[in-house]
Design a protein around this motif. Structure first.
Motif, mmCIF file in Angstrom:
data_model
loop_
_atom_site.group_PDB
_atom_site.id
_atom_site.type_symbol
_atom_site.label_atom_id
_atom_site.label_comp_id
_atom_site.label_asym_id
_atom_site.label_seq_id
_atom_site.Cartn_x
_atom_site.Cartn_y
_atom_site.Cartn_z
ATOM 1 N N ARG A 144 -5.157 3.204 3.553
ATOM 2 C CA ARG A 144 -4.362 2.635 3.411
ATOM 3 C C ARG A 144 -4.398 1.452 3.873
ATOM 4 O O ARG A 144 -3.478 0.352 3.644
ATOM 5 C CB ARG A 144 -3.247 2.923 2.487
ATOM 6 C CG ARG A 144 -3.433 3.438 1.166
ATOM 7 C CD ARG A 144 -2.541 4.026 0.730
ATOM 8 N NE ARG A 144 -2.108 5.464 1.017
ATOM 9 C CZ ARG A 144 -1.083 5.842 0.086
ATOM 10 N NH1 ARG A 144 -0.030 5.618 -0.517
ATOM 11 N NH2 ARG A 144 -0.796 7.358 0.784
ATOM 12 N N HIS B 258 -7.361 9.167 -7.764
ATOM 13 C CA HIS B 258 -6.096 8.571 -7.748
ATOM 14 C C HIS B 258 -6.251 7.770 -7.098
ATOM 15 O O HIS B 258 -5.011 6.469 -7.100
ATOM 16 C CB HIS B 258 -5.151 9.391 -7.211
ATOM 17 C CG HIS B 258 -3.934 9.091 -6.817
ATOM 18 N ND1 HIS B 258 -2.470 8.752 -7.708
ATOM 19 C CD2 HIS B 258 -2.528 9.047 -5.384
ATOM 20 C CE1 HIS B 258 -1.284 8.309 -7.062
ATOM 21 N NE2 HIS B 258 -1.628 8.224 -5.391
ATOM 22 N N VAL B 259 -6.839 7.422 -5.239
ATOM 23 C CA VAL B 259 -6.582 6.708 -4.676
ATOM 24 C C VAL B 259 -7.136 6.368 -5.408
ATOM 25 O O VAL B 259 -6.784 4.450 -5.037
ATOM 26 C CB VAL B 259 -7.255 7.041 -3.484
ATOM 27 C CG1 VAL B 259 -7.529 5.970 -2.295
ATOM 28 C CG2 VAL B 259 -6.023 7.817 -2.565
ATOM 29 N N SER C 71 -7.768 4.273 -8.284
ATOM 30 C CA SER C 71 -6.708 3.834 -9.304
ATOM 31 C C SER C 71 -5.994 2.791 -8.594
ATOM 32 O O SER C 71 -5.265 2.037 -9.103
ATOM 33 C CB SER C 71 -6.100 4.254 -10.617
ATOM 34 O OG SER C 71 -5.430 5.169 -10.404
ATOM 35 N N GLU C 72 -5.242 3.817 -7.595
ATOM 36 C CA GLU C 72 -4.344 2.863 -6.471
ATOM 37 C C GLU C 72 -4.603 1.402 -5.751
ATOM 38 O O GLU C 72 -4.928 0.656 -5.858
ATOM 39 C CB GLU C 72 -3.856 4.024 -5.550
ATOM 40 C CG GLU C 72 -2.300 3.200 -5.111
ATOM 41 C CD GLU C 72 -1.800 4.754 -3.785
ATOM 42 O OE1 GLU C 72 -2.939 4.850 -3.179
ATOM 43 O OE2 GLU C 72 -1.145 4.920 -4.522
ATOM 44 N N VAL D 76 0.607 -1.403 0.111
ATOM 45 C CA VAL D 76 0.016 0.004 0.054
ATOM 46 C C VAL D 76 0.562 0.974 -0.085
ATOM 47 O O VAL D 76 0.063 2.614 -0.022
ATOM 48 C CB VAL D 76 -1.067 0.009 1.165
ATOM 49 C CG1 VAL D 76 -1.542 -1.131 0.953
ATOM 50 C CG2 VAL D 76 -0.263 -0.373 2.624
ATOM 51 N N GLY D 77 2.118 0.905 -0.294
ATOM 52 C CA GLY D 77 3.011 2.350 -0.464
ATOM 53 C C GLY D 77 2.951 3.098 0.937
ATOM 54 O O GLY D 77 3.633 4.352 0.895
ATOM 55 N N THR E 131 -4.943 -1.121 -7.883
ATOM 56 C CA THR E 131 -3.718 -2.026 -8.758
ATOM 57 C C THR E 131 -3.525 -2.593 -7.024
ATOM 58 O O THR E 131 -2.943 -3.136 -7.317
ATOM 59 C CB THR E 131 -2.508 -1.138 -8.755
ATOM 60 O OG1 THR E 131 -3.460 0.146 -9.596
ATOM 61 C CG2 THR E 131 -1.115 -1.214 -9.455
ATOM 62 N N ILE E 132 -3.661 -2.544 -6.115
ATOM 63 C CA ILE E 132 -3.438 -2.914 -4.815
ATOM 64 C C ILE E 132 -3.980 -4.523 -4.938
ATOM 65 O O ILE E 132 -3.614 -5.281 -4.501
ATOM 66 C CB ILE E 132 -4.127 -2.347 -3.518
ATOM 67 C CG1 ILE E 132 -2.473 -1.460 -3.536
ATOM 68 C CG2 ILE E 132 -3.667 -3.568 -2.366
ATOM 69 C CD1 ILE E 132 -3.337 0.820 -2.240
#
Lengths: 356, 545, 363
Positions: free
Chosen positions: C146, C176-177, C179-180, C126-127, C183-184
């Motif tokens: 996250r 942004h979140v 699409s993140e 989750v970066g 991906t996650i």
């Protein structure tokens, strides 16, 4: 900043617990340590007294007893007569108390009827007249006391003081009288006696007369004597020693007393005794017998006379100085055993009349 | 199946241990109510009741006392909270502590002091009479007796029950409504009426109901101030005769009223409670200006009456003690420490036991709620009745325990369990339900969620509840008088015994000791009240953003 | 493919509610799929999520997870036994635990020595590599979200449930979140059910959308299917701006005031039967003409385009987009022409019946 404060609280709390636990455990006679019931018979290092009379009056006697019997440690639980009587009844299966001291002969008689007291001929009580003892020796009176009217000398002149209980319903005393309430054993006993002597109608009329006269009914006689002593009330219906106690105070002591109904043709001064009995199945019966006997030693009787101005029942023990001798006045002559059956009705009469 | 699940709350079901403990606790807590009901039904018919005229005045007195106490406590507590939390009052941090101090002083001690000072021909009248030569008839103190005297004394003693929760809400609650009202230009009093009061209403209402319950059960103050109430009548029935039927009969209506009040309290507070808002901002206090002095004066008057007056009187009496040797210091200190140990242990046990009902209230479905509510029926029962029922149960069931400390411990637990449950419930309510659900959805057992999430998060509230319990227990009198084994004493008993014989000097020392002993738990409670961990987090988050 | 989660005729009606919150709901979640439960507030989507998580109990129906019944015949397996991760709307992070400890709490099934490695792994996923020692209140809203996702993913559940995961985020970072998150979830190879009330969000993130309304499943399908082939008027309106133009059947055609449309799929309707066609604002075009009978009555600037409301001669208004290069003034007159290469859906009553294409294209 707030974080450190929380820290401090935590630290404080921990210290608190530690201190309490350490000191608590360090104290040799913490309650938890010595209250586990001791197995009956034999062990006589403890004596448990339930007492309807107040601690302050009994403590000197207990101190003297412990001095005479250093191996015995006395534990006293003081309360109201009926409260402790009920506790004794409820503890019947597993008695906790050894000795019960009451301030009301009628309550004692009624408790004895429930078979919770152990017969014991107390040495040195032969001289006490039979009306003050149980025929089966389950209880014995210790001292006697008189129902009196005390008054504030600032407010009432001696010549105006009522000479009969029946005068208390006179409207001229409206709002000026203090008395105990219907839960008070001495007052209950007085009404039970009056019911026997005067009959229901006259007694009820007297009680309703008191209520109509705005008598202030207090929770205890101590309140009554203080209220009369301070001058808040002119008259107080009490036991005689409350008058004496007030008269011996440092202040508010300008009080006088009337032994009512003591003349020929009147019903007589109403008496009531303090009494002692040993509990059936008492865990420390031997110590209980020792203590009972101790109560009737001349020195002990004299303590009651001096400390609380009561009339000793053992002949030859001097009363407190200045006390009206009972043999000089007319007192009520009545069979207290039969009066005792009246108590519940008397309480009912008092409450029906509106006495709280 | 569905109905069964609503009944016992299958979803997020509390662990079965909690259920077991909860049921046991509820049974124990129900002892007094069951005892009273059984005794009362036995008594019907063969036990004469007080005449209806007397009953009538008992009802009127009791209702007036309970509502008067609640009203006065409300006025005192709410004004204190508003002035302290919402204005620029000088010395607010000090006032915060002072306003809670009455909790350390038993109401009967305040009553004794008030009586000694203000009774007709009391200390003050005497002083006025002798130094200023004023005739007694012109002196104004006859009014201290009766409903209003009792209500004032009680309210001064227990107003912290209103002040503390209201102040907490004012500190934590969302400020948006007030800001909106300010922006729209409303006057402060309109704002107060339409915005602030509605926000604090649940907390204030809950506190006032507690005061009402307290007034219903209290024996000491009305007895001192000559006011016949149900409690004093029950005590009279109980000490006046061996038969307990009359006491039970009179207790019955108290149980019913208590149940009604507790249920309405729940309605009032709402199960939602105030959960801390994300957008918490410190409040911009109202500037008092010239009113400042009036506010200071008002707060001072209340605190002097509730705290200064009793402490001053006690110190005076203590100084009047005839000589040091009449006070058995060793015994007194020993009594005090034994008392502290006892109360510490019993308060801890009670808090522990209350966890189960508090959780059942939250998660236990209908049966859980009913169990918990029933166990609160004894809230306003006079201590005497609680004690009696314990005596009965112990002697019928486990008579070997009679005369030990166990019955007294039981009575304390029963008497104060409702209060403990209330505190814990409030503490758990501060935790958003999602937090608990998150714990379980992460695969942890309910027990593990309780231990790792719920208890740590509720810890500040639990600590505060414990402290409040401690304070109530150390002041307990009627049950202690009846149930203490011979030889066991508490400070409260040491106060009451001599005071009831009029020996005030002797009562002053244990009273002062008790107040000192109560200060530490009080600070513990205040520190949690002032720094709730949640709002601490919010504060930090706000500073960061 | 074997479904991970299956709901069969699940219903839930709280004792106090007048209507069921969830009414006879059935759907599957397939492995690796992101399913969005979409609906207005009160549609029962969050309740559905909580029923799946085991936080509430259905009245009827069956729920099975990983092929094992989680609710069947009144028997309910507890939430902790369902191996379903959950991300709550306000994240429900434990405020007294650090980020690492929050995640560790979910890892009780992992042997102690391997826990830290897994924590690091999901934090990387989750970066948030470096934030393990922070407390939740020291994080921004996006970071908190996250962490919540990391915590839910930590025990590697085959499926996570997310309740309105974006509602607490600023709109600036929301895209942004979103699409993140996608991906996650893809990287973690986890299926997900996401609850939202925002159809843009649903269209952007979903593999499939289940549209709920008043506890009833209206339609389930790909975002494209829901947008272009709604099965009910509610679905059509909820998925995006929609106008319903009144039409009636004439032989093999539907007649509208904008011209005739030819049936494509459905059998012809009886003559004169009333119906309506769904028009999105890019399905028609406004051609200015002084003698036109359509009038522009409202104009909204939306950046890349203008959004016009146009009043037709019948009095009905429809929307139409226009290039941002040339703006038409309010009150401009013109013609409306169909501007669509794809068929248009038409409805009889609430239900979609079939599709039509414009008879004559004016393009």
């Amino acid at each position: 900043m707030s974080f450190t404060k929380t820290r401090w609280t935590g630290l404080g709390f921990a210290t608190w617990l530690l201190v309490v636990l350490l000191t608590g455990c360090g104290t040799p006679s913490t309650p938890t340590a010595n209250t586990t019931p001791t197995v009956a018979t034999g062990s006589n290092d403890t004596l448990v007294i339930y007492s309807g009379r107040s601690e302050a009056l009994l403590n000197p006697v207990i101190a003297a007893f412990e001095k005479a019997h250093p191996t015995i440690k006395v534990q006293l639980k003081a309360g109201k007569n009926n409260e402790l009587a009920a506790a004794i009844l409820e503890e019947q299966a597993n008695p906790q108390a050894d000795v019960f001291i009451t301030t009301d002969m009628l309550a004692t008689i009624n408790l004895a009827k429930q078979q919770v007291l152990m017969p014991y001929q107390i040495p040195g009580t032969d001289a006490i007249s039979s009306e003050y003892k149980a025929t089966d020796a389950t209880w014995t009176s210790i001292t006697t006391r008189a129902r009196v009217i005390m008054y504030n000398r600032d407010l009432v002149s001696a010549s105006d003081v009522p000479t009969s209980m029946l005068e208390l319903t006179d409207p001229k005393w409206k709002g000026k009288i203090a008395a105990a309430n219907s839960s008070n054993g001495s007052f209950q006993a007085q009404v039970a006696v009056m019911k026997q002597l005067l009959g229901d109608t006259q007694t009820t009329a007297w009680l309703t007369g008191l209520v109509a006269n705005d008598v202030q009914f207090f929770g205890s006689h101590s309140d009554v004597r203080k209220a009369v002593g301070s001058g808040e009330f002119a008259l107080g219906l009490v036991n005689h020693y409350y008058y004496e106690l007030q008269a011996h105070e440092q202040s508010d002591n300008n009080v006088g007393v009337s032994y009512p109904d003591s003349k020929a043709g009147q019903m007589g001064v109403i008496l009531n005794t303090t009494a002692v009995g040993i509990i059936k199945g008492a865990p420390h019966a031997q110590a209980a017998q020792l203590f009972s006997a101790f109560l009737f030693l001349p020195e002990t009787q004299s303590l009651f006379a001096k400390l609380n101005y009561e009339y000793p029942l053992i002949p030859g023990v001097a009363t407190s100085e200045g006390l009206t001798p009972l043999d000089s006045i007319k007192t009520v002559q009545i069979d207290m055993q039969s009066v005792a059956t009246n108590v519940a009705d008397a309480v009912q009469m008092m409450q029906s009349a509106g006495i709280p | 199946m569905h109905s069964w699940q609503t009944l016992i709350g299958t979803l997020r079901r509390p662990p079965s241990l909690i259920w077991m403990v909860g049921v046991c606790v509820a049974i124990i807590a129900l002892i007094p109510a069951i005892y009273t009901v059984v005794r009362a039904f036995e008594a019907i018919g063969n036990t004469p009741l007080p005449p209806s005229k007397m009953l009538q005045s008992l009802i009127i007195n009791t209702v007036l006392l309970a509502s008067g106490t609640a009203l006065l406590s409300g006025i005192i507590g709410i004004s204190q909270a508003l002035l302290i939390e919402r204005t620029t009052l000088f010395g607010r941090s000090v006032w915060r502590i002072i306003a809670a101090l009455p909790l350390a002083i038993p109401p009967y001690v305040l009553g004794i002091c008030v009586l000694a000072l203000f009774r007709p021909r009391g200390i003050i009248e005497k002083w006025l009479h002798t130094t200023l030569d004023m005739p007694y008839d012109t002196l104004p103190f006859h009014g201290i007796f009766g409903v209003w005297g009792s209500a004032v004394v009680l309210a001064l003693s227990i107003s912290p029950y209103v002040y503390l929760p209201v102040a907490a809400v004012l500190r934590q609650g969302s400020n948006h409504l007030s800001e909106m009202a300010q922006l729209s230009g409303t006057k402060w009093h309109t704002q107060l009426r339409h915005v602030t009061l509605p926000i604090i209403a649940p907390a204030a209402g809950g506190g006032m109901l507690l005061c009402m319950l307290y007034a219903l059960a209290d024996f000491g103050v009305p007895a001192l101030l000559r006011l016949p109430t149900f409690s004093t009548a029950i005590y009279g029935q109980f000490t006046g005769q061996i038969n307990r039927g009359g006491a039970a009969l009179l207790s019955l209506p108290l149980i019913l009223v208590t149940l009604a009040l507790i249920i309405s309290e729940e309605r009032l507070a709402g199960r939602g409670g105030v959960q801390i808002n994300r957008s918490w901002r410190p409040y911009v206090p109202h500037v008092l200006g010239p009113w400042h002095w009036l506010a200071q004066w008002g707060l001072t008057t209340v605190s002097v009456a509730a705290v200064g007056l009793p402490i001053g009187t006690l110190l005076f009496w203590a100084s009047q003690a005839p000589s040091a040797n009449t006070i058995a210091w060793g015994t007194l200190i020993q009594t005090g420490l034994g008392n502290l140990l006892f109360v510490t242990i019993v308060a801890t046990i009670t808090t522990g036991l209350a966890i189960a009902p508090a959780l059942l209230l939250r998660r236990g479905g209908m049966i859980g709620v009913i169990l918990t509510r029933c166990s609160q029926a004894g809230y306003a029962l006079p201590g005497v009745v609680v004690a009696l029922s314990v005596v009965l149960v112990v002697n019928r069931g486990i008579s070997t325990l009679a005369g030990s400390l166990i019955p007294l411990v039981l009575a304390y637990i029963i008497r104060f369990l409702p209060q403990a449950v209330q505190s814990l419930d409030a503490a758990f309510m501060q935790i958003a339900p999602a937090i608990e659900e998150a714990g379980q959805s992460l695969g942890r057992s309910a027990a593990s969620v309780l231990q790792r999430i719920m208890l740590p998060l509720a810890a500040p509230g639990i600590r505060a509840g414990w402290a409040l319990l401690f304070l109530s227990m150390i002041k307990e009198l009627p049950a202690t008088l009846l149930l203490r084994p011979a030889g066991f004493d508490t400070l409260a008993v040491r106060i009451w015994m001599p005071a009831s014989d009029g020996h005030f000097a002797e009562a002053a020392y244990p009273a002062l000791l008790l107040i000192v002993a109560a200060l530490l738990p009080l600070t513990l409670m205040l520190s949690t009240h002032h720094h709730p961990s949640t709002s601490k987090h919010e504060e930090a988050a706000w500073k960061q953003s | 493919m074997e479904a991970i989660i299956t709901l069969t005729q699940v219903s839930k009606q709280p004792p106090t509610a007048r209507l069921p919150i969830v009414n006879n709901l059935s759907f599957d979640l397939l492995p690796g799929e992101i399913l969005v439960l979409l609906g207005p507030s009160g549609s029962g989507k969050t309740t559905t999520l909580r029923l799946i998580a085991g936080l509430e109990v259905p009245d009827h129906g069956e729920i099975s997870i990983h092929g094992i019944p989680a609710f069947k015949n009144g028997r309910q397996s507890p939430p902790e036994a369902r191996r379903v991760g959950m991300v709550f709307q306000d994240y429900a992070l434990f405020p007294h635990m650090t980020v690492s400890d929050n995640i560790r709490f979910a890892l009780h099934a992992y042997p102690k020595p391997t826990q830290q490695a897994r924590i690091d792994e999901v934090l990387r996923l989750v970066g948030l590599n470096d934030l393990g020692n922070r407390l939740p209140h020291q994080l921004s809203g996006g970071q908190q979200q996250r962490v919540a996702i990391a915590r839910a993913l930590a025990p590697a559940p085959p499926v996570v449930l997310l309740d309105e995961p974006f509602s607490n985020l600023d709109s600036a970072i929301r895209d942004h979140v979103r699409s993140e998150l996608r991906t996650i979830l893809r990287n973690a190879n986890t299926s997900a059910i996401i609850v939202t009330h925002d159809q843009h969000e649903a269209l952007a993130i979903a593999d499939r959308i289940a549209l709920l309304h008043e506890g009833v499943l209206h339609q389930i399908g790909t975002p494209e299917a829901l947008f272009t082939q709604p099965t009910t008027r509610f679905a059509a309106a909820f998925m995006g701006q929609a106008d319903f133009l009144a039409v009636h059947a004439v032989g093999t055609h539907l007649q509208s005031e904008l011209g005739a449309l030819q049936f494509v799929t459905a059998p012809p309707m009886p003559n004169n039967a009333p119906a309506s066609i769904l028009l999105r604002y890019d399905d028609v075009r406004f051609v200015p003409a002084p003698d036109g009978n359509a009038v522009i009555c409202q104009r909204t600037y939306e950046g890349p385009l203008y959004h016009y409301r146009i009043q037709l001669p019948s009095g009905q208004q429809i929307s139409c987009k226009g290039s941002h290069d040339s703006a038409y003034a309010l009150g401009s007159k013109g013609h409306i022409t169909y501007n669509t290469p794809h068929p248009l859906v038409y409805f009889a009553g609430e239900q979609a019946v079939g599709s039509v294409i414009p008879h004559t294209s004016h393009a």
